[in-house]
Design an enzyme around this catalytic site. Structure first.
Site, short mmCIF file in Angstrom:
data_model
loop_
_atom_site.label_atom_id
_atom_site.label_comp_id
_atom_site.label_asym_id
_atom_site.label_seq_id
_atom_site.Cartn_x
_atom_site.Cartn_y
_atom_site.Cartn_z
N ASP A 48 0.84 -1.20 0.00
CA ASP A 48 0.00 0.00 0.00
C ASP A 48 0.88 1.26 0.00
OD1 ASP A 48 0.84 -0.14 2.61
OD2 ASP A 48 -1.16 0.03 3.51
N SER A 49 2.21 1.06 0.06
CA SER A 49 3.14 2.17 -0.17
C SER A 49 2.98 2.70 -1.59
CB SER A 49 4.59 1.72 0.05
OG SER A 49 4.86 0.54 -0.68
N ASP A 87 -0.90 -6.19 -0.64
CA ASP A 87 -1.28 -5.55 0.63
C ASP A 87 -2.79 -5.31 0.68
OD1 ASP A 87 0.14 -4.92 2.87
OD2 ASP A 87 1.08 -3.13 2.01
N LYS A 116 -1.21 -9.49 2.59
CA LYS A 116 -0.58 -9.03 3.83
C LYS A 116 -1.54 -8.05 4.49
CE LYS A 116 2.93 -5.90 3.92
NZ LYS A 116 2.29 -4.80 4.69
N GLU A 118 -2.11 -5.60 8.34
CA GLU A 118 -1.44 -5.06 9.53
C GLU A 118 -2.23 -5.36 10.81
OE1 GLU A 118 -0.72 -0.87 8.94
OE2 GLU A 118 0.39 -1.21 7.08
N GLU A 185 8.15 -4.14 11.31
CA GLU A 185 8.57 -2.82 10.83
C GLU A 185 8.83 -1.86 11.99
OE1 GLU A 185 6.16 -1.15 7.72
OE2 GLU A 185 7.18 0.79 7.83
O1 KIV Z 1 3.44 -1.17 1.68
C1 KIV Z 1 4.61 -1.51 1.84
O2 KIV Z 1 5.49 -1.16 1.05
C2 KIV Z 1 4.94 -2.34 3.00
C3 KIV Z 1 6.34 -2.77 3.20
C4 KIV Z 1 7.31 -1.72 3.26
C5 KIV Z 1 6.48 -3.76 4.28
O3 KIV Z 1 4.06 -2.69 3.72
#
Ligand code: KIV
Length: 268
Positions: A48-49, A87, A116, A118, A185
């Site tokens: 989600d980055s 994500d 993934k 959180e 993280e």
């Molecule tokens: O969204 C992302 O890039 C992340 C990683 C940096 C772990 O969750």
């Protein structure tokens, strides 16, 4: 790993048992996925980055499941041999088990092999329901960016003994629930080491020191494909934005001075 990487392959990695560390990197489109896969990474994460590094938002909270799915499709078109993880964005797994499974399924249908998300104990229902639909889940603990407002900023987590105990408890909980790995993280290196020693599934660190079972970084940080400064835990291995800027400046110059297109760039 040159063969196709699967969830069971990743789940079996423990550096203390002699495995090589897991190398994970984010990618968001066809060319970045091709580069990551050619380099032989084990996992591509469509993180989600995406919100920050590709879409230009100032936090990750603004990105939606449909946007992540769109980018998963582009990454999948590169036919990566490595494991493709997507994500789950903020609010896609907070509104009950059915919605969580439905959103996870959109990412799987777009081409991911796992998702993934959180959080720890508070995400039990979401994780259990997604796992119940046969979708593998990677956990994510510590400085979880979707909690930026609750944390009051991007602050290293696990410094107080109370926070430490919760993160360690959550790591055991995610492992017991059936997650196949956990991203750690922004936590102290010694806490990451304790978690890595104690749980049977691999830990993948970002800003969590060297004792994890693997590392993850953002593609644009690794390659220097951006103009902003990076956090302390990042290492930048090239200056892609500098190289790209020079190329575009040279292109502009040659169009303006008439050097481009030349005879060799023209049809006759
Ligand atoms: O969204 C992302 O890039 C992340 C990683 C940096 C772990 O969750």
């Amino acid at each position: 790993m040159s063969e196709r990487v699967t969830v069971p392959t990743i789940k079996s990695v423990k550096v203390k048992n002699g495995s090589k560390p897991i190398v994970m990197i984010t990618a968001y489109d066809f060319p970045t996925a091709q580069i990551a896969d050619k380099a032989g990474v084990d996992i591509i994460l469509v993180g989600d980055s995406l919100a920050n590094v590709v879409l230009g938002y100032d936090d990750t909270l603004k990105v939606k499941t449909s946007e992540i799915a769109y980018h998963v499709k582009a990454v999948k078109n590169a036919k990566p041999q490595c494991l493709l993880v997507a994500d789950m964005p903020w609010l896609s797994y907070h509104l009950g088990p059915n919605k969580s499974v439905k959103n996870a399924s959109k990412l799987i249908r777009a081409g991911a092999s796992a998702v993934k998300l959180e959080g720890g104990e508070e995400r039990t229902d979401a994780i259990a329901s997604i796992l119940g639909a046969e979708i593998p889940v990677m956990g994510h603990l510590g400085l979880t960016p979707q909690s930026v407002n609750a944390f009051g900023g991007f602050k290293v987590q696990g410094k107080s003994s109370q926070q430490r105990e919760k993160i360690l408890r959550d790591a055991h909980h995610l492992s017991d629930l059936g997650c196949f790995s956990i991203v750690l993280e922004g936590i102290p290196a010694d806490l990451a080491q304790t978690i890595t020693d104690e749980i049977p599934i691999p830990t993948i660190g970002i800003g969590a020191g060297k004792h994890c079972d693997g590392q993850v970084l953002v593609f644009h940080d690794v390659t220097g494909f951006k103009f902003s400064n990076s956090a302390k835990f990042v290492k930048t291995f090239s200056d892609l934005s500098g190289v790209a800027l020079e190329a575009v400046e040279q292109y502009k110059k040659e169009v303006v001075d008439g050097t481009f297109p030349s005879e060799s760039n023209s049809y006759h």
